[in-house]
Scaffold this motif. Structure first.
Motif, PDB file in Angstrom:
ATOM      1  N   ASN A  21       0.787  -1.255   0.117  1.00 60.02           N
ATOM      2  CA  ASN A  21       0.072   0.073  -0.067  1.00 60.02           C
ATOM      3  C   ASN A  21       0.896   1.190   0.031  1.00 60.02           C
ATOM      4  O   ASN A  21       2.242   1.110   0.430  1.00 60.02           O
ATOM      5  CB  ASN A  21      -0.932  -0.181   1.004  1.00 60.02           C
ATOM      6  N   ALA A  23       0.472   5.136   0.814  1.00 62.60           N
ATOM      7  CA  ALA A  23      -0.596   6.446   1.134  1.00 62.60           C
ATOM      8  C   ALA A  23       0.295   7.857   0.722  1.00 62.60           C
ATOM      9  O   ALA A  23       1.385   8.079   0.957  1.00 62.60           O
ATOM     10  CB  ALA A  23      -0.812   6.445   2.604  1.00 62.60           C
ATOM     11  N   ASP A  73      -7.091   4.230  -5.202  1.00 65.52           N
ATOM     12  CA  ASP A  73      -8.325   4.934  -4.868  1.00 65.52           C
ATOM     13  C   ASP A  73      -8.431   6.420  -4.402  1.00 65.52           C
ATOM     14  O   ASP A  73      -7.492   6.802  -3.516  1.00 65.52           O
ATOM     15  CB  ASP A  73      -8.711   4.152  -3.555  1.00 65.52           C
ATOM     16  N   ALA A  75     -10.124   8.661  -3.489  1.00 63.26           N
ATOM     17  CA  ALA A  75     -10.802   9.225  -2.438  1.00 63.26           C
ATOM     18  C   ALA A  75      -9.974   9.082  -1.269  1.00 63.26           C
ATOM     19  O   ALA A  75     -10.217  10.033  -0.378  1.00 63.26           O
ATOM     20  CB  ALA A  75     -12.340   8.634  -2.484  1.00 63.26           C
ATOM     21  N   LYS A  76      -9.395   8.241  -1.353  1.00 64.73           N
ATOM     22  CA  LYS A  76      -8.585   7.895  -0.059  1.00 64.73           C
ATOM     23  C   LYS A  76      -7.024   8.143  -0.359  1.00 64.73           C
ATOM     24  O   LYS A  76      -6.197   7.958   0.707  1.00 64.73           O
ATOM     25  CB  LYS A  76      -8.600   6.546   0.476  1.00 64.73           C
ATOM     26  N   ASN A  77      -6.541   8.677  -1.263  1.00 69.17           N
ATOM     27  CA  ASN A  77      -5.407   8.871  -1.722  1.00 69.17           C
ATOM     28  C   ASN A  77      -4.386   7.837  -1.591  1.00 69.17           C
ATOM     29  O   ASN A  77      -3.307   7.929  -0.971  1.00 69.17           O
ATOM     30  CB  ASN A  77      -4.906  10.174  -1.014  1.00 69.17           C
ATOM     31  N   THR A  78      -4.842   6.603  -2.167  1.00 65.22           N
ATOM     32  CA  THR A  78      -3.875   5.406  -1.905  1.00 65.22           C
ATOM     33  C   THR A  78      -3.605   4.736  -3.153  1.00 65.22           C
ATOM     34  O   THR A  78      -4.460   5.024  -3.941  1.00 65.22           O
ATOM     35  CB  THR A  78      -4.528   4.463  -0.978  1.00 65.22           C
TER      36      THR A  78
END
Length: 126
Positions: A21, A23, A73, A75-78
Motif C-alpha cells: 500500500n 498513502a 483509490d 478518494a483515499k489517496n492510496t
C-alpha cells in the motif's frame, strides 16, 4: 509537493501473496500517474507497474504481468500493488512513485516519476 509512504512489505514463501500500500498526501493526488518500482541487490531500479490518474490505464513489466495488480483509490489517496504467486526473484525493495507524466512514460522508461516513497522490503523465500 507529494509525500508517499509505502507499507505492507515483508517475508513470504514462494507462491504466497502480499499487498503493498502507498498513502499519498497532496491536493492534486488524483491528477498524478502512479507507479511501483523495485530494486534488487546489485541491480538497477526496475519498473514494475503503473496506473493512470483515473485508473483506466495500467502497465506491467513482463515478468509480473498476470501475477501483480496495481490499483488506486483517489478518494483515499492510496495506491496498492497486489502481488500473487510470488517468486524468489521478486525479492527487492519496492518503491511507490508519482508523477505528472502519463504512466506509459514510466513503462517505457522515457520519463521518471517526480516523487518517490521511502521503499518497503519484500523478501520471497524458496
Amino acid at each position: 509537493q507529494v509525500q508517499l509512504v509505502e507499507s505492507g512489505g515483508g517475508l513470504v514463501q514462494a507462491g504466497g501473496s502480499l499487498r503493498l500500500n502507498c498513502a499519498a498526501s497532496g491536493r492534486s493526488f488524483g491528477s498524478y500517474s502512479m507507479g511501483w518500482f523495485r530494486q534488487a541487490p546489485g541491480k538497477e531500479r526496475e519498473f514494475v507497474a503503473a496506473i493512470s490518474w483515473s485508473g483506466g490505464r495500467t502497465y506491467y513489466e513482463d515478468s509480473v504481468k498476470g501475477r501483480f495488480t496495481i490499483s488506486r483509490d483517489n478518494a483515499k489517496n492510496t495506491v496498492a500493488l497486489q502481488m500473487n504467486s510470488l517468486k524468489p526473484e521478486d525479492t527487492a525493495v519496492y518503491y511507490c512513485a508519482a508523477g505528472g507524466n502519463g504512466p506509459s512514460y514510466y513503462y517505457t522508461g522515457e520519463r521518471a516519476p517526480d516523487y518517490w516513497g521511502q521503499g518497503t522490503q519484500v523478501t520471497v523465500s524458496s
